[in-house]
Design a protein around this motif. Structure first.
Motif, PDB file in Angstrom:
ATOM      1  N   PRO A 540     -83.976  54.044  72.694  1.00 30.51           N
ATOM      2  CA  PRO A 540     -84.520  53.570  71.419  1.00 30.51           C
ATOM      3  C   PRO A 540     -84.040  52.160  71.070  1.00 30.51           C
ATOM      4  N   THR A 541     -84.906  51.415  70.435  1.00 30.66           N
ATOM      5  CA  THR A 541     -84.569  50.102  69.900  1.00 30.66           C
ATOM      6  C   THR A 541     -84.614  50.196  68.378  1.00 30.66           C
ATOM      7  N   PRO A 542     -84.079  49.197  67.665  1.00 29.15           N
ATOM      8  CA  PRO A 542     -84.166  49.232  66.203  1.00 29.15           C
ATOM      9  C   PRO A 542     -85.600  49.365  65.701  1.00 29.15           C
ATOM     10  N   GLU A 543     -86.522  48.652  66.350  1.00 34.10           N
ATOM     11  CA  GLU A 543     -87.922  48.738  65.929  1.00 34.10           C
ATOM     12  C   GLU A 543     -88.482  50.136  66.189  1.00 34.10           C
ATOM     13  N   LEU A 544     -88.112  50.715  67.336  1.00 33.58           N
ATOM     14  CA  LEU A 544     -88.587  52.048  67.671  1.00 33.58           C
ATOM     15  C   LEU A 544     -88.049  53.089  66.696  1.00 33.58           C
ATOM     16  N   LYS A 545     -86.814  52.930  66.262  1.00 32.63           N
ATOM     17  CA  LYS A 545     -86.241  53.868  65.300  1.00 32.63           C
ATOM     18  C   LYS A 545     -86.996  53.829  63.977  1.00 32.63           C
ATOM     19  N   VAL A 546     -87.431  52.658  63.575  1.00 34.60           N
ATOM     20  CA  VAL A 546     -88.234  52.540  62.351  1.00 34.60           C
ATOM     21  C   VAL A 546     -89.556  53.288  62.522  1.00 34.60           C
ATOM     22  N   ALA A 547     -90.179  53.130  63.687  1.00 36.16           N
ATOM     23  CA  ALA A 547     -91.442  53.819  63.953  1.00 36.16           C
ATOM     24  C   ALA A 547     -91.238  55.334  63.977  1.00 36.16           C
ATOM     25  N   GLN A 548     -90.133  55.799  64.549  1.00 33.36           N
ATOM     26  CA  GLN A 548     -89.847  57.231  64.592  1.00 33.36           C
ATOM     27  C   GLN A 548     -89.659  57.802  63.190  1.00 33.36           C
ATOM     28  N   ARG A 549     -88.902  57.088  62.350  1.00 30.95           N
ATOM     29  CA  ARG A 549     -88.702  57.573  60.985  1.00 30.95           C
ATOM     30  C   ARG A 549     -90.015  57.645  60.228  1.00 30.95           C
ATOM     31  N   SER A 550     -90.887  56.674  60.442  1.00 31.88           N
ATOM     32  CA  SER A 550     -92.194  56.685  59.784  1.00 31.88           C
ATOM     33  C   SER A 550     -93.038  57.877  60.259  1.00 31.88           C
ATOM     34  N   PHE A 551     -92.982  58.155  61.564  1.00 32.38           N
ATOM     35  CA  PHE A 551     -93.718  59.296  62.127  1.00 32.38           C
ATOM     36  C   PHE A 551     -93.169  60.618  61.592  1.00 32.38           C
ATOM     37  N   PHE A 552     -91.856  60.730  61.525  1.00 26.62           N
ATOM     38  CA  PHE A 552     -91.247  61.961  61.013  1.00 26.62           C
ATOM     39  C   PHE A 552     -91.657  62.193  59.555  1.00 26.62           C
ATOM     40  N   ALA A 553     -91.633  61.133  58.750  1.00 25.69           N
ATOM     41  CA  ALA A 553     -92.008  61.277  57.347  1.00 25.69           C
ATOM     42  C   ALA A 553     -93.454  61.741  57.213  1.00 25.69           C
ATOM     43  N   LEU A 554     -94.334  61.228  58.063  1.00 29.65           N
ATOM     44  CA  LEU A 554     -95.732  61.664  58.049  1.00 29.65           C
ATOM     45  C   LEU A 554     -95.833  63.155  58.362  1.00 29.65           C
ATOM     46  N   LEU A 555     -95.116  63.612  59.382  1.00 26.36           N
ATOM     47  CA  LEU A 555     -95.162  65.030  59.738  1.00 26.36           C
ATOM     48  C   LEU A 555     -94.646  65.899  58.590  1.00 26.36           C
ATOM     49  N   TYR A 556     -93.547  65.493  57.965  1.00 27.26           N
ATOM     50  CA  TYR A 556     -93.020  66.268  56.845  1.00 27.26           C
ATOM     51  C   TYR A 556     -94.035  66.357  55.709  1.00 27.26           C
ATOM     52  N   ARG A 557     -94.689  65.255  55.391  1.00 26.81           N
ATOM     53  CA  ARG A 557     -95.662  65.288  54.293  1.00 26.81           C
ATOM     54  C   ARG A 557     -96.825  66.212  54.619  1.00 26.81           C
ATOM     55  N   LEU A 558     -97.246  66.215  55.875  1.00 23.43           N
ATOM     56  CA  LEU A 558     -98.367  67.069  56.262  1.00 23.43           C
ATOM     57  C   LEU A 558     -97.978  68.545  56.359  1.00 23.43           C
ATOM     58  N   LEU A 559     -96.714  68.811  56.691  1.00 18.32           N
ATOM     59  CA  LEU A 559     -96.297  70.207  56.894  1.00 18.32           C
ATOM     60  C   LEU A 559     -95.705  70.828  55.632  1.00 18.32           C
ATOM     61  N   VAL A 560     -94.872  70.065  54.899  1.00 21.83           N
ATOM     62  CA  VAL A 560     -94.173  70.660  53.752  1.00 21.83           C
ATOM     63  C   VAL A 560     -94.351  69.861  52.457  1.00 21.83           C
ATOM     64  N   GLY A 561     -95.152  68.797  52.500  1.00 23.55           N
ATOM     65  CA  GLY A 561     -95.490  68.098  51.280  1.00 23.55           C
ATOM     66  C   GLY A 561     -94.410  67.200  50.717  1.00 23.55           C
ATOM     67  N   ARG A 562     -93.409  66.835  51.512  1.00 21.54           N
ATOM     68  CA  ARG A 562     -92.408  65.861  51.068  1.00 21.54           C
ATOM     69  C   ARG A 562     -91.913  65.076  52.273  1.00 21.54           C
ATOM     70  N   ASP A 563     -91.069  64.075  52.015  1.00 24.06           N
ATOM     71  CA  ASP A 563     -90.695  63.136  53.081  1.00 24.06           C
ATOM     72  C   ASP A 563     -89.599  63.639  54.006  1.00 24.06           C
ATOM     73  N   THR A 564     -88.888  64.689  53.618  1.00 27.21           N
ATOM     74  CA  THR A 564     -87.809  65.220  54.447  1.00 27.21           C
ATOM     75  C   THR A 564     -87.905  66.737  54.494  1.00 27.21           C
ATOM     76  N   GLY A 565     -87.076  67.328  55.336  1.00 26.36           N
ATOM     77  CA  GLY A 565     -87.048  68.784  55.453  1.00 26.36           C
ATOM     78  C   GLY A 565     -86.138  69.203  56.584  1.00 26.36           C
ATOM     79  N   PRO A 566     -86.258  70.442  57.052  1.00 25.20           N
ATOM     80  CA  PRO A 566     -85.440  70.893  58.184  1.00 25.20           C
ATOM     81  C   PRO A 566     -85.747  70.061  59.426  1.00 25.20           C
ATOM     82  N   ARG A 567     -84.879  70.141  60.409  1.00 24.98           N
ATOM     83  CA  ARG A 567     -85.127  69.413  61.658  1.00 24.98           C
ATOM     84  C   ARG A 567     -86.519  69.758  62.186  1.00 24.98           C
TER      85      ARG A 567
END
Length: 586
Positions: A540-567
């Motif tokens: 991972p690079t710093p830029e890639l980590k930003v992209a990963q966090r953005s992707f994770f937040a999208l998944l959380y919003r679609l699955l549980v309706g908020r930006d964070t959640g369980p692993r």
């Protein structure tokens, strides 16, 4: 279970071994051939909290090391249940203002909280602690001070103290201040019922935090003994005269006006005041080791004064007495059992296994403070504990850490119960959060974590699973719980750009071929890499980590309706592949 060496190299790094060396040597000097005696004191004046537990665990760990070396040890726990009831604790279920009428009585004469199955106040609060000590593997001899005093066990010691009351008064006077004509250094209970209550653990009132006076000082002089009133049972009494030859004692009660003449050589309804009672017991029991809290480093404290009284009055020796630091608490969203504002060992054992709780006390020197986690920090603690277990198993552990681990997982009597298959606590907590404790769904998810070695029964992950479920249900606020969406978020899905839609397509396509905890971990971290034209295993690079966090937040919003959640890998397993695809619009 790893054995704890008593070699020189071990004692250089392990505080328990060092104290064991000192205690054994001192016991052989004072009482050769007799059992080694260590001691603790607990007041069941309210919920007995995790700060009080250090009063027990410190001598327990030392006693257990001495047993491992083949010596006979007695660990005495004195239940100070003949102490006065000082105040009504806040928030204790089944207790109201009517309990104010019992202030001044012995704890064993105060009614238990309404609805209790126990005969009195002291027994009610002792019960939870004794159950916790049993679960923690603490071997001890319990001594009820009510039983000791009422049976006349200390009669000779009481008469001796009364004969030497002038000597006791002289010792106390060395520490008294003369402000307003009053004694400033009053004899309080030990600090596990004082500063630990008042500071780190924000204790409920009535848990033994109030000071006890030095004794009865009136026109007749000083007396280190207080009768409980024969009429109202309270200790608001003043000795008005005493005859050393006949032991005839007169007292009056300032609460009800009752007066009585008794002979102390046959009278048992009373006790020595604390600063005399404690050193008397050191001499009577032959205590070699007893810790006390940091309050006792100050002049006039019970331990300092007691050291002089035991030597000058009772011809005894003060125990080896390390000062122990405060125990703090991290978190605590809701308390359900102690009700007094402070967490108890029973509360901790609902959310963590006994070996982990033992380890928290074993790994820190007594003079080092530490915190017990009731919040998200408990997951990190369990990660650290599991990492230590792996190091012990592969032989890479440091000696002091190995010793602390061995003391945590068992005693000289054998190993404590453990979880056969200790899956990560954070994983179990996430599953418990998502399933709300539904066993069939829990088993399905956990069996899919490692398809090559599937779980076949929830018993394999108990009691750790039970502790994680309890943590979720009692310590995680309702607004922080995970609720999987019922329907896709069509508005969010419709707002995605081409890259966002492609990321969801790649994830949905890879679910079946990555359907395990490790596989899904690789998948969710790999999708952003693939979108950047990188290999799934690229660093991972710093830029890639930003992209990963953005992707994770999208998944959380679609699955549980908020930006964070369980692993996310655990969440995906819990939701199930088909439902994940539906919620992702795939």
């Amino acid at each position: 279970m790893p054995t704890v060496a008593s070699s020189q190299s071990s004692t250089e790094t392990d505080w328990v071994s060092r104290f064991a060396d000192d205690v054994i040597a001192e016991s052989e000097r004072r009482a050769p051939g007799k059992p080694v005696v260590v001691a603790s004191g607990l007041s069941p004046s309210g919920p007995i909290h995790l700060g009080n537990l250090r009063e027990v665990m410190t001598p327990h760990l030392v006693a257990d090391e001495i047993r491992r070396r083949g010596h006979t040890v007695r660990h005495l726990i004195s239940w100070d249940d003949y102490d006065r009831y000082r105040k009504v604790p806040n928030g204790v279920e089944g207790v109201d203002d009517s309990w104010q009428a019992h202030i001044g009585k012995p704890l064993t004469s105060v009614p238990a909280p309404a609805g209790s199955a126990y005969p009195n106040w002291a027994e009610h609060f002792k019960a939870a602690m004794t159950a916790a000590l049993d679960e923690l593997g603490v071997e001890y001899d319990g001594i009820s001070q009510t039983e000791q005093y009422l049976a006349g066990t200390y009669r000779e010691q009481v008469l001796h103290a009364m004969r030497h009351r002038a000597d006791i008064d002289a010792v106390l006077d060395r520490y008294r201040t003369k402000k307003d004509g009053a004694a400033g250094a009053k004899g309080g209970k030990k600090p596990q019922q004082k500063k630990a209550d008042e500071a780190e653990l924000e204790a409920a009132e009535g848990s033994g935090a109030a000071d006890e006076d030095d004794g009865s000082s009136g026109s007749a002089g000083y007396f280190p003994y207080k009768p409980y009133c024969g009429n109202c049972e309270k200790d608001l009494t003043v000795v008005t005269s005493y005859d050393d030859e006949t032991t005839e004692l007169n007292y009056t009660c300032s609460a009800c006006g009752f007066a009585e003449t008794v002979r102390l050589n046959e009278f048992n309804r009373g006790k020595l005041v604390w600063k005399v009672d404690w050193p008397m017991r050191w001499a009577y029991e032959g205590v070699i080791f007893e810790p006390s809290g940091v309050d006792h480093s100050s002049p006039g404290s019970s331990f300092v004064v007691g050291g002089q009284i035991v030597r000058e009055v009772f011809d005894g020796v003060q125990p080896i007495g390390p000062m122990y630091a405060f125990v703090g608490i991290s978190g605590m969203a809701k308390m359900s059992s102690s009700k007094g504002g402070v967490p108890t060992p029973a509360d901790a054992l609902k959310i963590m296994e006994a070996p982990l709780l033992r380890w928290l006390y074993a790994r820190r020197k007594p003079n080092q403070s530490f915190k017990i986690a009731f919040d998200q920090e408990i997951q990190r603690l369990y990660d650290e504990w599991d990492s230590l277990a792996r190091k012990v198993a592969d032989g890479t552990v440091l000696p002091a850490d190995a010793a602390a681990y061995a003391r945590a997982v068992g005693t000289a009597a054998g190993e404590l119960p453990s979880t056969p298959r200790p899956l990560p606590y954070r994983t179990l907590a996430s599953v418990a959060d998502i399933t709300a404790g539904a066993e069939d769904q829990t088993l399905r998810i956990l069996s899919e974590l490692d398809p090559e070695n599937p779980l076949t029964s929830l018993d394999e992950v108990r009691p750790r699973l039970d502790r994680a479920e309890s943590w979720i249900s009692t310590q995680v606020p309702a607004e922080a719980r995970t609720v999987v969406r019922d329907e896709p978020d069509k508005e969010l899905l419709g707002s995605l750009d081409e890259q966002g839609r492609e990321s969801l397509r790649l994830l949905a396509e890879g679910l079946d071929s990555h359907w395990s905890l490790d596989g899904l971990t690789t998948l969710v971290y790999g999708v952003p890499k693939v979108l950047e034209g990188l290999a799934p295993d690229a660093r991972p690079t710093p830029e890639l980590k930003v992209a990963q966090r953005s992707f994770f937040a999208l998944l959380y919003r679609l699955l549980v309706g908020r930006d964070t959640g369980p692993r996310l890998p655990t969440l995906l397993l819990a939701v199930g592949a088909d439902r994940v695809r539906t919620l992702l619009g795939a």
